[in-house]
Design a protein around this motif. Structure first.
Motif, PDB file in Angstrom:
ATOM      1  N   GLY A  30      18.889  24.475  58.592  1.00 52.22           N
ATOM      2  CA  GLY A  30      19.050  23.188  57.936  1.00 52.22           C
ATOM      3  C   GLY A  30      18.494  22.067  58.781  1.00 52.22           C
ATOM      4  N   ASP A  31      18.531  20.856  58.227  1.00 51.78           N
ATOM      5  CA  ASP A  31      18.072  19.668  58.928  1.00 51.78           C
ATOM      6  C   ASP A  31      19.251  18.971  59.591  1.00 51.78           C
ATOM      7  OD1 ASP A  31      15.538  20.203  58.032  1.00 51.78           O
ATOM      8  OD2 ASP A  31      15.631  18.790  56.352  1.00 51.78           O
ATOM      9  N   TYR A  32      19.022  18.512  60.839  1.00 47.29           N
ATOM     10  CA  TYR A  32      20.064  17.854  61.611  1.00 47.29           C
ATOM     11  C   TYR A  32      19.482  16.593  62.239  1.00 47.29           C
ATOM     12  CZ  TYR A  32      22.647  22.252  61.268  1.00 47.29           C
ATOM     13  OH  TYR A  32      23.310  23.365  60.796  1.00 47.29           O
ATOM     14  N   PRO A  33      20.311  15.573  62.444  1.00 42.40           N
ATOM     15  CA  PRO A  33      19.817  14.378  63.132  1.00 42.40           C
ATOM     16  C   PRO A  33      19.582  14.658  64.606  1.00 42.40           C
ATOM     17  CG  PRO A  33      22.180  14.205  62.745  1.00 42.40           C
ATOM     18  CD  PRO A  33      21.721  15.447  62.033  1.00 42.40           C
ATOM     19  N   ALA A  34      18.827  13.774  65.248  1.00 39.46           N
ATOM     20  CA  ALA A  34      18.566  13.868  66.679  1.00 39.46           C
ATOM     21  C   ALA A  34      19.602  13.033  67.435  1.00 39.46           C
ATOM     22  CB  ALA A  34      17.151  13.399  66.962  1.00 39.46           C
ATOM     23  N   GLY A  35      19.339  12.839  68.746  1.00 32.94           N
ATOM     24  CA  GLY A  35      20.188  11.979  69.555  1.00 32.94           C
ATOM     25  C   GLY A  35      21.416  12.632  70.123  1.00 32.94           C
ATOM     26  N   LEU A  73      26.062  26.712  79.375  1.00 33.58           N
ATOM     27  CA  LEU A  73      26.096  26.404  77.953  1.00 33.58           C
ATOM     28  C   LEU A  73      24.908  27.064  77.253  1.00 33.58           C
ATOM     29  CD1 LEU A  73      27.096  24.684  75.490  1.00 33.58           C
ATOM     30  CD2 LEU A  73      25.614  22.843  76.367  1.00 33.58           C
ATOM     31  N   THR A  74      25.153  27.623  76.063  1.00 30.58           N
ATOM     32  CA  THR A  74      24.086  28.159  75.220  1.00 30.58           C
ATOM     33  C   THR A  74      24.099  27.416  73.887  1.00 30.58           C
ATOM     34  OG1 THR A  74      24.174  30.368  76.195  1.00 30.58           O
ATOM     35  CG2 THR A  74      23.223  30.194  73.996  1.00 30.58           C
ATOM     36  N   ILE A  75      22.925  26.921  73.493  1.00 33.49           N
ATOM     37  CA  ILE A  75      22.747  26.313  72.178  1.00 33.49           C
ATOM     38  C   ILE A  75      21.606  27.055  71.514  1.00 33.49           C
ATOM     39  CG2 ILE A  75      22.142  24.218  70.923  1.00 33.49           C
ATOM     40  CD1 ILE A  75      23.493  22.611  73.092  1.00 33.49           C
ATOM     41  N   GLU A  76      21.894  27.658  70.360  1.00 36.54           N
ATOM     42  CA  GLU A  76      20.900  28.535  69.742  1.00 36.54           C
ATOM     43  C   GLU A  76      21.047  28.559  68.232  1.00 36.54           C
ATOM     44  OE1 GLU A  76      21.690  32.390  71.352  1.00 36.54           O
ATOM     45  OE2 GLU A  76      23.571  32.629  70.273  1.00 36.54           O
ATOM     46  N   ALA A  77      20.002  29.054  67.570  1.00 38.11           N
ATOM     47  CA  ALA A  77      20.048  29.249  66.126  1.00 38.11           C
ATOM     48  C   ALA A  77      20.939  30.435  65.785  1.00 38.11           C
ATOM     49  CB  ALA A  77      18.645  29.480  65.587  1.00 38.11           C
ATOM     50  N   SER A  78      21.675  30.313  64.707  1.00 40.92           N
ATOM     51  CA  SER A  78      22.421  31.475  64.225  1.00 40.92           C
ATOM     52  C   SER A  78      21.490  32.471  63.557  1.00 40.92           C
ATOM     53  CB  SER A  78      23.524  31.041  63.262  1.00 40.92           C
ATOM     54  OG  SER A  78      22.977  30.362  62.146  1.00 40.92           O
ATOM     55  N   ASP A  79      20.350  31.990  63.054  1.00 44.68           N
ATOM     56  CA  ASP A  79      19.323  32.844  62.451  1.00 44.68           C
ATOM     57  C   ASP A  79      17.998  32.497  63.113  1.00 44.68           C
ATOM     58  OD1 ASP A  79      17.431  34.139  60.925  1.00 44.68           O
ATOM     59  OD2 ASP A  79      18.264  33.536  58.988  1.00 44.68           O
ATOM     60  N   ALA A  80      17.507  33.381  63.981  1.00 44.02           N
ATOM     61  CA  ALA A  80      16.292  33.092  64.737  1.00 44.02           C
ATOM     62  C   ALA A  80      15.094  32.840  63.841  1.00 44.02           C
ATOM     63  CB  ALA A  80      15.998  34.236  65.699  1.00 44.02           C
ATOM     64  N   ALA A  81      15.073  33.447  62.648  1.00 43.61           N
ATOM     65  CA  ALA A  81      13.956  33.286  61.716  1.00 43.61           C
ATOM     66  C   ALA A  81      14.001  31.948  60.981  1.00 43.61           C
ATOM     67  CB  ALA A  81      13.943  34.432  60.711  1.00 43.61           C
ATOM     68  N   LYS A  82      15.141  31.258  61.018  1.00 45.10           N
ATOM     69  CA  LYS A  82      15.302  29.980  60.332  1.00 45.10           C
ATOM     70  C   LYS A  82      15.974  28.983  61.284  1.00 45.10           C
ATOM     71  CE  LYS A  82      15.785  32.172  55.782  1.00 45.10           C
ATOM     72  NZ  LYS A  82      16.687  32.352  54.604  1.00 45.10           N
ATOM     73  N   PRO A  83      15.228  28.472  62.246  1.00 47.94           N
ATOM     74  CA  PRO A  83      15.846  27.618  63.260  1.00 47.94           C
ATOM     75  C   PRO A  83      16.329  26.294  62.688  1.00 47.94           C
ATOM     76  CG  PRO A  83      13.469  27.621  63.494  1.00 47.94           C
ATOM     77  CD  PRO A  83      13.783  28.672  62.486  1.00 47.94           C
ATOM     78  N   PRO A  84      17.426  25.756  63.188  1.00 45.61           N
ATOM     79  CA  PRO A  84      17.843  24.413  62.802  1.00 45.61           C
ATOM     80  C   PRO A  84      16.800  23.399  63.246  1.00 45.61           C
ATOM     81  CG  PRO A  84      19.060  25.146  64.712  1.00 45.61           C
ATOM     82  CD  PRO A  84      18.287  26.326  64.240  1.00 45.61           C
ATOM     83  N   HIS A  85      16.602  22.362  62.410  1.00 47.48           N
ATOM     84  CA  HIS A  85      15.524  21.413  62.624  1.00 47.48           C
ATOM     85  C   HIS A  85      16.110  20.037  62.943  1.00 47.48           C
ATOM     86  CE1 HIS A  85      11.490  19.644  60.950  1.00 47.48           C
ATOM     87  NE2 HIS A  85      11.728  19.308  62.204  1.00 47.48           N
ATOM     88  N   PHE A  86      15.824  19.534  64.142  1.00 52.98           N
ATOM     89  CA  PHE A  86      16.327  18.237  64.579  1.00 52.98           C
ATOM     90  C   PHE A  86      15.201  17.219  64.433  1.00 52.98           C
ATOM     91  CE2 PHE A  86      18.738  21.560  66.533  1.00 52.98           C
ATOM     92  CZ  PHE A  86      20.048  21.140  66.342  1.00 52.98           C
ATOM     93  N   LYS A  87      15.385  16.282  63.503  1.00 60.48           N
ATOM     94  CA  LYS A  87      14.306  15.403  63.077  1.00 60.48           C
ATOM     95  C   LYS A  87      14.510  13.973  63.566  1.00 60.48           C
ATOM     96  CE  LYS A  87      12.992  17.707  58.746  1.00 60.48           C
ATOM     97  NZ  LYS A  87      12.820  17.501  57.288  1.00 60.48           N
ATOM     98  N   GLY A  88      13.389  13.352  63.969  1.00 63.39           N
ATOM     99  CA  GLY A  88      13.361  11.922  64.199  1.00 63.39           C
ATOM    100  C   GLY A  88      14.173  11.459  65.383  1.00 63.39           C
ATOM    101  N   GLY A  89      14.459  10.151  65.401  1.00 65.93           N
ATOM    102  CA  GLY A  89      15.215   9.565  66.490  1.00 65.93           C
ATOM    103  C   GLY A  89      14.373   9.352  67.732  1.00 65.93           C
TER     104      GLY A  89
END
Length: 347
Positions: free
Chosen positions: A44-49, A58-74
């Motif tokens: 899905g799409d997520y805000p930046a910042g 700490l680990t921050i990762e996609a739950s589905d590697a084939a469909k990465p979360p998208h951090f847009k703008g900011g």
């Protein structure tokens, strides 16, 4: 006496896995982070910042590697300060006006942040002009950037300031029209023991790879370093287009080996000295060996652009293959020192 279960003894007592599927859920997870936590983010799409400070392992990762979360703008998608043991995996960021991802030591220049892994991350459309980076790293050690893609940036695709013991491998760097793209990966400000290997570059800016650079004295790590970079290894890459293949800028020792260079626009190498403070070593001691250079003589009039205050006589050229496709008889390069074992004008 009360004994803890063996399962708790085997893992961090307070670590948790946060499954996130919304911007609100991500914000809640980041407010409650503890050492050792894992944040898995749904497509899905997520805000930046997003800013994270002082969280270890700490680990921050996609739950589905084939469909990465998208951090847009900011301004910045993610900024991590003093987060040792950080892993970023299978994320996508784009459209930031400053840096895509920023990792730093919080200004504690004598205390590098250890063990960072950035893997499968895509960064695009940063800037588009000015000194704005795809991935910026300051004061990190034991760093790996693997299988990432960076396209369209303002300043540097990857900028290392005072980083050490780092590996960049299997990455793709692609320039875009309308982006200033001063350099691709750059290693400066006291950086040392860096390897960049098995990467692909396509029109990746004015200096697709820069060993060294120009850094204000207040930003060097370690403080008091008298070199922009040293012990830089550039090997087994494919570098196509760009103003040159690589720039050595105030570097004290580097290797450029086993690379394939295709169609640079003006030069093949630049030998420069941009930091000229008292006591700084001149650009020197670079080995160029076992590479293939294919170029157009109509564009590349001089293979090396040599600036003042450098030591080009300390460079070594060995067993390279040189081909001017438009004029094979003019393939022999003009180098600052005589090459050993070169091959000229043969496909």
């Amino acid at each position: 006496m009360r004994f803890l279960p063996l399962a708790l003894l085997a893992s961090p007592l307070l670590a948790a896995t946060h499954e996130v599927d919304s911007p609100e859920g991500l914000s809640a997870a980041l407010r409650n982070l503890k050492a050792g936590d894992v944040v898995r983010i749904a497509p899905g799409d997520y805000p930046a910042g997003h800013f994270v400070t002082g969280i270890a392992d700490l680990t921050i990762e996609a739950s589905d590697a084939a469909k990465p979360p998208h951090f847009k703008g900011g301004k910045e998608a993610w900024h991590f300060t003093r987060c040792p043991g950080l892993t970023l995996r299978n994320l996508k960021v784009s459209g930031q006006s400053a840096n895509g991802i920023n990792l730093d030591d919080g200004g504690e220049r004598g205390k590098p942040v250890a063990k960072t892994l950035i893997e499968g991350v895509t960064v695009s459309d940063i800037g588009p002009t000015g000194n704005f980076d795809g991935i910026k790293c300051s004061g990190l050690t034991d760093l790996v950037i693997r299988d990432c893609e960076i396209s369209g940036w303002g300043g540097q695709a990857i900028d290392f300031v005072g980083c050490s013991k780092a590996l960049i491998t299997g990455c793709v760097f692609t320039g875009k029209p309308g982006y200033s793209q001063h350099t691709g990966p750059q290693f400066k400000g006291g950086s040392e023991d860096i390897v960049i290997e098995k990467c692909r570059f396509k029109d990746a800016g004015q200096r697709p790879v820069q060993a060294g650079g120009s850094t204000g004295l207040d930003f060097f790590r370690p403080p008091g370093a008298k070199y922009e970079a040293r012990r830089i290894t550039i090997r087994d890459n494919v570098i196509e287009g760009g103003m040159c293949a690589a720039a050595f800028t105030g570097v004290d020792g580097a290797e450029f080996t086993g690379n394939t260079v295709k169609n640079p626009e003006k030069w093949i190498f630049r030998i420069l000295q941009e930091t000229k403070e008292e006591g700084f070593t001149p650009c020197r001691n670079v080995l160029v060996k076992d590479n293939s250079f294919v170029f157009q003589r109509a564009k590349v009039r001089d293979e090396t652009n040599i600036g003042p205050d450098t030591s080009p006589e300390t460079f070594r050229f060995e067993n390279n293959r040189w081909l001017a496709e438009d004029k094979p008889s003019a393939s022999t390069p003009k180098l600052p020192v005589e090459e050993a074992g070169g091959t000229y004008g043969k496909p």
